[in-house]
Design an enzyme around this catalytic site. Structure first.
Site, PDB file in Angstrom:
ATOM      1  N   GLU A 119     -19.545  31.912  -6.033  1.00  7.18           N
ATOM      2  CA  GLU A 119     -20.202  31.641  -4.694  1.00  7.18           C
ATOM      3  C   GLU A 119     -19.858  30.485  -4.224  1.00  7.18           C
ATOM      4  OE1 GLU A 119     -24.372  31.353  -5.535  1.00  7.18           O
ATOM      5  OE2 GLU A 119     -24.688  33.684  -5.533  1.00  7.18           O
ATOM      6  N   GLU A 153     -23.883  40.127  -7.745  1.00  9.82           N
ATOM      7  CA  GLU A 153     -25.274  39.283  -8.288  1.00  9.82           C
ATOM      8  C   GLU A 153     -26.159  39.753  -7.108  1.00  9.82           C
ATOM      9  OE1 GLU A 153     -24.639  35.325  -9.467  1.00  9.82           O
ATOM     10  OE2 GLU A 153     -26.606  34.873  -8.543  1.00  9.82           O
TER      11      GLU A 153
END
Length: 373
Positions: A207, A294
């Site tokens: 991320e 995710e």
């Protein structure tokens, strides 16, 4: 897990500070965005409602068959927005992610993976190896032990005929370029050891945040050739800015010439709603390959009540567009996104499951016929 905006980041920093103090006593720290706040025997708080291309062009694959979630692992390739098998049939991956394997290594085992395949209907496991946090691969973590644990997880997934995502879990390190040399060495070893194994998928940065797509792209363009030198056909997932929410930036300037790439988007159903979901659908309808590596049903912090109505809308949209997805997380951390409320790590029963886990398992079971048609 993600925290978005300044408020979310501040919350994350506060959670990390608290967790580090407690984590020192229990020998582990971390969660996708924050560290474990209690030992691994902690119980979750059940909630009543409810917290990452082959062709990056615009042409869409138009297969004649419906997507399959077959139990058998086969080589996959990317065409337009679609993930396809060797017969050019859409293949949708549905799975679960570990928490940070440095902190919850007990959940990395073949028996648990097999149980989740049989009882839930997953076909994919994601191995989250944090890089910048306490105990992370590029900080003060034991690199040799972490590599062994990744190998253990990959081997366990292969044994159970599952796809497995090797996740270089950048988060607090923000810009993946900060650890590009370590990432090169890690992915060189992994892609060498598992060359030709269709099970193995490489997620080269979790991320990116506080950075630009240009910087992420620069990083990816250094890591991808390392993997390709060992395995020219492996599926590679590339993170996108702002905790994998700015998919449009990658769509506007995709990586070229690499083959078999997809770009990750993450969401947490209690916080992210129609605007982000529409961005995902728009990208896919434009022929851009998106993989949700995710997601959770809680707030982006990973905690709070689950939002099942929002989650239903998200999964319906992903199923409709053959988008693969992986839920966060395999642990019994004391927060809403943890899938377990007990210390069971092999053959969990209904009583071992959190509210999020019960909902997700039920969804997968309910939609199994459609996924396998």
């Amino acid at each position: 897990m993600r925290h978005t905006g300044q408020a979310g980041l501040a919350a994350r920093v506060a959670r990390i500070a608290m967790a580090l103090a407690i984590g020192m006593a229990v020998g582990m720290t971390g969660a996708c965005g924050s560290e474990p706040e209690t030992p691994s025997t902690a119980t979750n708080q059940p909630a009543a409602s409810e917290e990452k291309s082959a062709n990056s062009g615009k042409q869409s694959a138009e297969p004649s068959e419906q997507p399959t979630n077959s139990a058998t692992v086969v080589p996959l390739h990317v065409k337009g927005a679609k993930l396809l098998d060797e017969q050019n049939h859409p293949r949708q991956l549905r799975g679960v992610s570990t928490h940070g394997i440095a902190w919850f290594p007990q959940y990395v085992n073949a028996e648990l993976f097999g149980n989740l395949k049989r009882e839930w209907g997953i076909n994919t496991v994601r191995l989250a190896m944090y890089t910048g946090e306490e105990g992370g691969y590029t900080t003060n973590g034991n690199k040799e032990e972490l590599r062994k644990l990744v190998h253990q997880g990959v081997d366990a997934a292969i044994k159970q005929d599952l796809y497995v995502i090797v996740d270089w879990h950048t988060l607090s390190d923000n810009n993946p370029l900060a650890s590009v040399d370590a990432a090169k060495r890690f992915f060189d070893e992994m892609s060498h050891d598992y060359a030709g194994k269709p099970n193995v998928i490489y997620e080269i940065c979790n991320e990116p945040n506080g950075t630009t797509w240009a910087q992420v792209k620069q990083y990816a363009e250094q890591i991808i050739p390392v993997i390709r030198a060992n395995d020219k056909n492996a599926l590679i997932l590339v993170g996108t800015p702002n905790w994998c929410q700015n998919i449009g930036e990658a769509e506007a300037d995709p990586i070229t010439g690499a083959g078999n790439l997809m770009y990750t988007m993450h969401f947490y159903a209690a916080e992210h709603h129609e605007e982000l979901r529409n961005a995902m659908v728009s990208a896919v309808e434009n022929g851009f390959p998106v993989f949700v590596s995710e997601f959770g049903l809680t707030q982006a912090s990973g905690d709070g009540a689950i939002d099942t109505a929002s989650a239903q809308a998200w999964l319906n949209a992903m199923d409709e567009h053959d988008i693969s997805y992986v839920i966060w997380n395999l642990s019994n951390k004391n927060e809403g996104s943890a899938l377990f409320v007990t210390g069971e790590t092999r053959n969990p029963q209904t009583s071992d499951l959190s509210a999020e886990a019960k909902w997700y398992r039920g969804y997968l079971k309910q939609h199994a016929t459609e996924a396998n048609r």
